[in-house]
Design an enzyme around this catalytic site. Structure first.
Site, mmCIF file in Angstrom:
data_model
loop_
_atom_site.group_PDB
_atom_site.id
_atom_site.type_symbol
_atom_site.label_atom_id
_atom_site.label_comp_id
_atom_site.label_asym_id
_atom_site.label_seq_id
_atom_site.Cartn_x
_atom_site.Cartn_y
_atom_site.Cartn_z
ATOM 1 N N ALA A 99 3.167 -0.683 5.041
ATOM 2 C CA ALA A 99 2.705 -0.754 6.432
ATOM 3 C C ALA A 99 2.260 -2.154 6.836
ATOM 4 O O ALA A 99 2.317 -2.506 8.012
ATOM 5 C CB ALA A 99 1.573 0.249 6.654
ATOM 6 N N PRO A 152 0.796 -1.223 0.000
ATOM 7 C CA PRO A 152 0.000 0.000 0.000
ATOM 8 C C PRO A 152 0.828 1.273 0.000
ATOM 9 O O PRO A 152 1.884 1.349 0.626
ATOM 10 C CB PRO A 152 -0.817 -0.102 1.295
ATOM 11 C CG PRO A 152 -0.067 -1.056 2.153
ATOM 12 C CD PRO A 152 0.599 -2.014 1.219
ATOM 13 N N ASN A 153 0.321 2.230 -0.736
ATOM 14 C CA ASN A 153 0.859 3.583 -0.863
ATOM 15 C C ASN A 153 2.146 3.670 -1.674
ATOM 16 O O ASN A 153 2.598 4.767 -1.991
ATOM 17 C CB ASN A 153 1.049 4.242 0.504
ATOM 18 C CG ASN A 153 -0.259 4.348 1.246
ATOM 19 O OD1 ASN A 153 -1.241 4.826 0.703
ATOM 20 N ND2 ASN A 153 -0.293 3.874 2.481
ATOM 21 N N TYR A 208 11.189 8.817 1.076
ATOM 22 C CA TYR A 208 11.161 7.774 0.046
ATOM 23 C C TYR A 208 11.867 8.164 -1.251
ATOM 24 O O TYR A 208 11.961 7.339 -2.156
ATOM 25 C CB TYR A 208 9.714 7.378 -0.254
ATOM 26 C CG TYR A 208 9.009 6.845 0.967
ATOM 27 C CD1 TYR A 208 9.331 5.594 1.486
ATOM 28 C CD2 TYR A 208 8.043 7.596 1.624
ATOM 29 C CE1 TYR A 208 8.701 5.108 2.620
ATOM 30 C CE2 TYR A 208 7.410 7.116 2.759
ATOM 31 C CZ TYR A 208 7.741 5.873 3.251
ATOM 32 O OH TYR A 208 7.123 5.394 4.371
ATOM 33 N N ARG A 223 4.951 10.892 -2.627
ATOM 34 C CA ARG A 223 4.670 10.756 -1.199
ATOM 35 C C ARG A 223 5.947 10.915 -0.382
ATOM 36 O O ARG A 223 6.895 10.160 -0.568
ATOM 37 C CB ARG A 223 4.069 9.370 -0.968
ATOM 38 C CG ARG A 223 3.860 9.021 0.468
ATOM 39 C CD ARG A 223 3.397 7.565 0.580
ATOM 40 N NE ARG A 223 3.377 7.172 1.969
ATOM 41 C CZ ARG A 223 3.863 6.039 2.422
ATOM 42 N NH1 ARG A 223 4.426 5.173 1.601
ATOM 43 N NH2 ARG A 223 3.803 5.754 3.697
ATOM 44 N N GLU A 240 12.541 -9.244 2.065
ATOM 45 C CA GLU A 240 11.766 -8.083 2.499
ATOM 46 C C GLU A 240 12.579 -6.823 2.225
ATOM 47 O O GLU A 240 13.766 -6.773 2.537
ATOM 48 C CB GLU A 240 11.476 -8.197 3.996
ATOM 49 C CG GLU A 240 10.731 -7.035 4.582
ATOM 50 C CD GLU A 240 10.577 -7.136 6.090
ATOM 51 O OE1 GLU A 240 10.426 -6.074 6.713
ATOM 52 O OE2 GLU A 240 10.621 -8.249 6.651
ATOM 53 N N HIS A 272 12.702 -2.383 2.233
ATOM 54 C CA HIS A 272 12.181 -1.064 2.612
ATOM 55 C C HIS A 272 13.150 -0.012 2.103
ATOM 56 O O HIS A 272 14.366 -0.172 2.235
ATOM 57 C CB HIS A 272 12.046 -0.933 4.126
ATOM 58 C CG HIS A 272 11.145 -1.962 4.704
ATOM 59 N ND1 HIS A 272 9.778 -1.874 4.615
ATOM 60 C CD2 HIS A 272 11.425 -3.131 5.332
ATOM 61 C CE1 HIS A 272 9.248 -2.936 5.172
ATOM 62 N NE2 HIS A 272 10.218 -3.721 5.610
ATOM 63 N N ASN A 327 8.124 -5.340 -0.785
ATOM 64 C CA ASN A 327 7.987 -4.204 0.116
ATOM 65 C C ASN A 327 6.509 -4.178 0.476
ATOM 66 O O ASN A 327 5.680 -3.716 -0.307
ATOM 67 C CB ASN A 327 8.420 -2.901 -0.544
ATOM 68 C CG ASN A 327 8.357 -1.730 0.407
ATOM 69 O OD1 ASN A 327 7.689 -1.769 1.427
ATOM 70 N ND2 ASN A 327 9.060 -0.666 0.054
ATOM 71 N N ARG A 387 12.959 5.236 12.326
ATOM 72 C CA ARG A 387 11.665 5.924 12.216
ATOM 73 C C ARG A 387 10.797 5.626 13.436
ATOM 74 O O ARG A 387 11.294 5.214 14.470
ATOM 75 C CB ARG A 387 10.995 5.496 10.908
ATOM 76 C CG ARG A 387 11.829 5.954 9.696
ATOM 77 C CD ARG A 387 11.162 5.715 8.394
ATOM 78 N NE ARG A 387 9.933 6.487 8.295
ATOM 79 C CZ ARG A 387 8.982 6.217 7.428
ATOM 80 N NH1 ARG A 387 9.119 5.212 6.575
ATOM 81 N NH2 ARG A 387 7.880 6.941 7.378
#
Length: 144
Positions: A77, A10-11, A23, A18, A98, A100, A74, A107
């Site tokens: 969330a 998502p996103n 990012y 964004r 995985e 990111h 990725n 963060r």
């Protein structure tokens, strides 16, 4: 030819727009193109999938049993709370890396824990778009 599935959660479709301070300014399309090209240079084929829907991500992970040798994901969330995605990765028994773009450990506290990480071959975080390219190297070393 070995086949890699690159999944974005998502996103991530808004990458480049964004929160560019976190990012980066590269679009998801440009990142995908670099990943696909790197896979091709390494003798692998890469398919890309993005969804904001947990169910669609799970369905694509399940389908990967039939058409992929490894997954780069990725989960956005969902990384931090989707036991359903974690279980899907475990169920298909494909190596998964995985990814990111941001350093999740630098963060917010809720981002420090991954529920999918324990069923993945490894985790790469904090290198912007290069996290994806490093994941391609990792997958290549796993599946040959």
């Amino acid at each position: 030819m070995k086949k890699v599935l690159l999944i974005h959660g998502p996103n991530l479709n808004l990458t480049g727009q964004r929160e560019p301070g976190i990012y980066g300014s590269n679009t998801l399309a440009s990142i995908n193109a670099e990943v696909v090209q790197k896979c091709e240079r390494l003798g692998m084929e890469c398919t890309v999938f993005q969804s904001n829907s947990e169910g669609a991500l799970i369905d694509r992970i399940h389908a990967a049993r039939e058409d992929c040798d490894a997954i780069i994901m990725n989960a956005g969330a969902y990384t931090h709370y989707s036991y359903a995605i974690r279980d899907a990765i475990a169920a298909v028994r494909l190596p998964c890396v995985e990814v990111h773009m941001s350093n999740v450990h630098a963060r917010e506290e809720f981002r420090h824990k991954s529920v999918i990480g324990p069923v993945c071959a490894g985790v790469i975080a904090g290198f912007g778009k290069h996290s994806y390219l490093l994941a391609v190297d990792a997958v290549k070393s796993i599946i040959g």
